[in-house]
Design an enzyme around this catalytic site. Structure first.
Site, short mmCIF file in Angstrom:
data_model
loop_
_atom_site.label_atom_id
_atom_site.label_comp_id
_atom_site.label_asym_id
_atom_site.label_seq_id
_atom_site.Cartn_x
_atom_site.Cartn_y
_atom_site.Cartn_z
CE LYS A 1 -3.46 -2.43 2.76
NZ LYS A 1 -4.29 -2.43 3.93
CG ASP B 1 -9.87 -6.06 7.82
OD1 ASP B 1 -9.31 -7.17 7.83
OD2 ASP B 1 -10.13 -5.45 6.77
#
Length: 474
Positions: free
Chosen positions: A161, A196
């Site tokens: 990322k 998550d």
């Protein structure tokens, strides 16, 4: 003079529908493959479906109280949250976002982690805390590949990322953050490293008195579930400890060997053009990042066969990833007649994708709708296989007692939340895989913000494990 199509649009659509349709046998074959890979991943390191032990050995039941912090680093922003648990399955939250500069993303790790500690300090100064404890506990959502060896220890494998602090890989990210907090004398202890998916499971568990599975169906897809600890063979844990552990399946990598997944020419095209080829093909059939691109591949194929838009296209339709999954959602929600000026499908094609209006017939509008339905339906049915496979694997596919509470599944992600008919189609496939009664037992509910609320609940769960002596470490 226009070229004459070699096939009719009905013939072309029938062929596409056959390639994408998953019948009962296909659904059951994929479910069996899932379970084979569950067993393999639980016993072996480096499996394509990694089955990562999280060292979280239980799920909240909603009676817990207290104040916990969460720190979420996943991209452009850093988020700090304070969660106050009310002991009745509810909570209140304060949160703030802090921008992470490109310089911090690529500089020394100390600078990045010092900035994170400063952001926590700023948050606590600006918002105060409702906790009276001397030390606040914090869960850390770190959305990068880590090798975890305890609930509060994880070594960074490599950055993704756009992050690239060169001295961080190989180091324990919890220690890097804790050292930065200690340097600033901030009375916060990082006691949990959570992803998550695990967060979605913990959040759903807290809200509904326990849960079995947390699943993400959004930009990507993944699931985490509560496993019998004796099945986690690769850890070689001594007996006498906790009975269960949450496993992060990384099911996006299910069947990368393509043994049972029916990969179409359109899937192969999307995979072939992707950054990581022959990787996470299951995810590429389901997730919001790829669904629009799969549909675009089908639509340009129909253009090339001269049966859509008379063979014409547009610059955007010729551009990879320009046909967004959000456009599919708008099209699937569109119930206007194809000829109506309010037809959302027509607007997407002409106004958004810039196909010249004179080339878009009513039949073309209906064709595009059908393609989106075909691609979206397959995604939902494959998602159902993942859910059913976990239930089968854990022995929760059928009722176990007269006071059976069912199987609780916490979900998060833009596809499950916003894509029209997604859950309805998922449930149709669950009925095939689990039977009518089995499907009825599956309680699916949104467990939003696994990276915020879920990380704070990770801190709570870590604290419970410390208190009960159920800490597991390798």
């Amino acid at each position: 003079m226009p070229a004459v199509p070699s096939i009719t649009i009905q013939e072309a659509l029938t062929d596409i529908e056959q390639q994408f349709w998953l019948d009962e046998q296909a659904l059951k074959d994929i479910s069996r493959r899932f379970q084979e890979l569950f067993h393999y991943g639980l016993a072996n390191h480096g499996a394509e479906m990694a089955m990562i032990p999280t060292f979280v050995t239980g799920v909240p039941d909603g009676t817990e109280t207290g104040t916990y912090l969460a720190l979420d680093l996943g991209g452009t922003n850093l988020r700090v949250c304070e969660i106050n648990l009310d002991g009745k399955g509810g909570f209140t939250m304060k949160q703030e976002k802090y921008k992470v500069s490109d310089a911090l993303k690529r500089g020394p790790a100390k600078d990045l982690f010092d900035y994170m500690a400063r952001s926590v300090d700023t948050f606590l100064t600006d918002y105060g805390t409702s906790s009276s404890d001397d030390e606040l506990l914090m869960g850390f959502t770190f959305s990068f590949p880590v090798e975890q060896t305890a609930i509060d220890k994880g070594t960074l494998i490599h950055w993704t990322k756009g992050f690239d602090c060169p001295d961080a890989p190989g180091k324990d990210v919890v220690k890097l953050l804790q050292d930065a907090l200690d340097r600033k004398h901030i009375k916060v202890r990082v006691n949990a490293l959570v992803n998550d998916t695990v967060g979605a499971l913990l959040a759903r568990g807290y809200q509904t008195s326990g849960a079995l599975l947390g699943a993400i169906f959004g930009t990507g897809t993944n699931g985490a579930y509560l496993e019998d600890i004796t099945k986690v063979k690769k850890l070689n844990l001594p007996s006498g400890g906790p009975s269960h552990m949450v496993i992060n399946t990384e099911w996006g990598g299910m069947d990368d060997e393509r043994k049972v997944l029916p990969v179409t020419i359109f899937d192969n095209y999307v995979d072939r053009k992707s950054i990581r080829q022959r990787n996470h093909v299951f995810e590429k059939m389901i997730s919001g990042m790829y669904l629009g691109e799969v549909a675009r591949a089908v639509l340009t194929h129909l253009m090339d066969h001269l049966v859509l838009f008379k063979g014409f296209s547009s610059e955007l339709f010729n551009t990879m990833y320009a046909f967004d999954t959000a456009y599919m959602s708008a099209i699937e929600a569109d119930e206007e007649p194809a000829s109506s000026p309010n037809c959302a499908t027509r607007k997407v094609l002409i106004e958004t994708m810039k196909v010249p209006a004179e080339h878009v017939s009513d039949e073309d509008v209906e064709t595009v709708r059908k393609v989106c339905r075909i691609v979206g339906t397959r995604a939902a049915r494959l998602s159902a296989v993942a859910v059913a496979a976990v239930l089968d694997h854990t022995g929760n596919a059928q009722s176990k007692s007269t006071d059976d509470q069912g199987a609780n599944v916490g979900v998060d992600g833009s596809v499950i939340e916003f894509y029209p008919h997604f859950e309805e189609r998922l449930r149709e496939a669950l009925r095939i895989l689990l039977g009518e009664q089995g499907e009825k037992r599956v309680k699916i509910g949104l467990a939003k913000d696994g990276s915020g609320v879920g990380a704070a609940l990770g801190a709570l769960q870590a604290f419970k494990q410390e208190q009960s002596g159920h800490r597991v470490e390798i």
